[in-house]
Write a protein that holds these residues in place. Structure first.
Motif, short mmCIF file in Angstrom:
data_model
loop_
_atom_site.label_atom_id
_atom_site.label_comp_id
_atom_site.label_asym_id
_atom_site.label_seq_id
_atom_site.Cartn_x
_atom_site.Cartn_y
_atom_site.Cartn_z
N ALA A 69 -1.75 6.35 -2.73
CA ALA A 69 -1.66 6.06 -4.17
C ALA A 69 -1.22 4.63 -4.43
N LEU A 70 -0.43 4.06 -3.53
CA LEU A 70 0.13 2.72 -3.74
C LEU A 70 -0.72 1.60 -3.15
N GLN A 71 -1.83 1.96 -2.53
CA GLN A 71 -2.72 0.93 -1.99
C GLN A 71 -3.23 0.04 -3.13
N GLY A 72 -3.15 -1.26 -2.94
CA GLY A 72 -3.60 -2.18 -3.97
C GLY A 72 -2.49 -2.59 -4.93
N TRP A 73 -1.26 -2.12 -4.67
CA TRP A 73 -0.14 -2.43 -5.55
C TRP A 73 1.00 -3.05 -4.76
N ASP A 74 1.68 -3.97 -5.38
CA ASP A 74 2.90 -4.53 -4.80
C ASP A 74 4.08 -3.87 -5.49
N TYR A 75 5.21 -3.79 -4.80
CA TYR A 75 6.37 -3.09 -5.36
C TYR A 75 7.57 -3.34 -4.47
N ARG A 77 3.32 -3.53 -9.44
CA ARG A 77 2.50 -4.61 -9.97
C ARG A 77 1.25 -4.76 -9.10
N ALA A 78 0.17 -5.09 -9.74
CA ALA A 78 -1.10 -5.17 -9.03
C ALA A 78 -1.12 -6.38 -8.10
N LEU A 79 -1.67 -6.18 -6.92
CA LEU A 79 -1.94 -7.31 -6.02
C LEU A 79 -3.05 -8.17 -6.62
#
Length: 264
Positions: free
Chosen positions: A233-239, A254-256
Motif C-alpha cells: 500500500a505504501l509503494q510510491g509514497w515517502d513517509y 507524501r508522494a515520491l
C-alpha cells in the motif's frame, strides 16, 4: 482472612476491577468506583486524564487493558499536528476515540466497531464527547456483510469474515465512510482491525492519497500477509516510520517525485 471473606462476596470480574482500580488510582477512589457499579448496572468507570471526565468500561475484561494502553501507556500520544478528521477503525469500546476527541476537541472523530457488545460501550463513551461519531460496521474493501469468526476470544480480538448470506454485520470501505461523513481527507487513520487490514490495505489505491498519518496494529501472528499488504500500500509514497506500543506509526505520507500526479 478478612480479604478472603470480602473476596468471597464479590464477583470475580468486579474483584479484578477493584484491584486494577486500586493499583492505578488508590484505595478510596477504587471503593467509590466499586460502589458506582450498581448504579451503572455493572459498567465501570475510570478517569479521563485529558478532560477530568470519565470513560466507561466492563469490569474484569480486556477493556481495562485497553484503558492502560491508551491513557496510561499513551500509545497514541504522538505529534500528529492539529488533525481535523480522524477515523478510528476497530474502535472497540472507544478508548482511542475518546483520547483523540479529548486531545483534539476541534477534530471530527469517526469510530467504527462491528461487535454489538463493544459497540454498546463505545456509544456510551461517545456520548461523553460531542465530536465522536459512531458507526456499527466492519471496515472492509467494499460494502458487504461480515460475521464474527470466533466470539469466544477477548473482546478486543474479535475477527470477522465475509458472510455470504447477506444477513451479517454491515461492512463498509473507507471510501464509503468518507462519503457518508463528508470527509475529503483523513488526517489520522487508526487501524486495529484484527487481520482485516489485509482486505483494506490491498484496496488502498482509492484512499491512500487522502491519508496524512496512519497508525496501524498488524496481526501477522494470526493472519499472515498483514505486513506485506502494508508495504504494498505504501509503494510510491515517502513517509516517516516509527513504532508506539503495538502500533506502527506512518507519519506525513507524501508522494515520491515519480508519483506526484497521484495525490490530489
Amino acid at each position: 482472612m478478612l480479604k478472603r471473606v470480602v473476596r468471597s462476596w464479590i464477583k470475580e470480574e468486579n474483584w479484578l476491577y477493584l484491584s486494577w482500580y486500586k493499583g492505578n488510582f488508590g484505595l478510596f477512589p477504587a471503593l467509590r468506583a466499586y460502589a458506582r457499579l450498581h448504579r451503572d448496572k455493572g459498567i465501570g468507570r475510570a478517569p479521563n486524564p485529558l478532560t477530568g471526565g470519565m470513560v466507561f468500561l466492563r469490569p474484569g475484561t480486556t477493556d481495562q487493558d485497553a484503558y492502560d494502553q491508551v491513557f496510561l501507556d499513551r500509545e497514541y500520544d504522538l505529534d500528529l499536528g492539529e488533525p481535523k478528521n480522524i477515523i478510528d477503525a476497530g474502535a472497540h469500546i472507544g478508548m482511542a476515540a475518546v483520547f483523540f476527541a479529548s486531545r483534539y476537541p476541534k477534530a471530527k472523530v469517526v469510530a467504527i466497531e462491528p461487535e454489538p457488545s463493544n459497540y454498546e460501550v463505545l456509544s456510551r463513551n461517545a456520548r461523553e464527547c460531542g465530536n465522536i461519531h459512531t458507526v456499527q460496521a466492519g471496515l472492509w474493501n467494499r460494502k458487504t456483510h461480515l460475521r464474527i469468526e470466533d466470539s469466544s476470544v477477548d473482546t478486543w480480538s474479535f475477527r470477522v469474515v465475509e458472510d455470504a448470506s447477506g444477513n451479517g454485520i454491515p461492512a463498509l470501505s473507507l471510501q464509503d465512510i468518507m462519503r457518508e461523513h463528508g470527509l475529503e481527507r483523513i488526517d489520522v487513520l487508526k487501524l486495529d482491525i484484527e487481520g482485516s487490514e489485509v482486505e483494506v490495505l490491498n484496496n488502498a489505491q482509492p484512499w491512500i492519497a487522502t491519508v496524512k498519518n496512519l497508525l496501524i496494529e498488524l496481526h501477522d501472528r494470526f493472519r499472515p500477509g498483514c505486513t506485506e499488504a502494508l508495504h504494498r500500500a505504501l509503494q510510491g509514497w515517502d513517509y516517516d516510520e516509527s513504532e508506539s506500543g503495538e502500533s506502527v506509526v506512518i507519519r506525513d505520507l507524501r508522494a515520491l517525485p515519480s508519483s506526484l500526479g497521484r495525490r490530489p
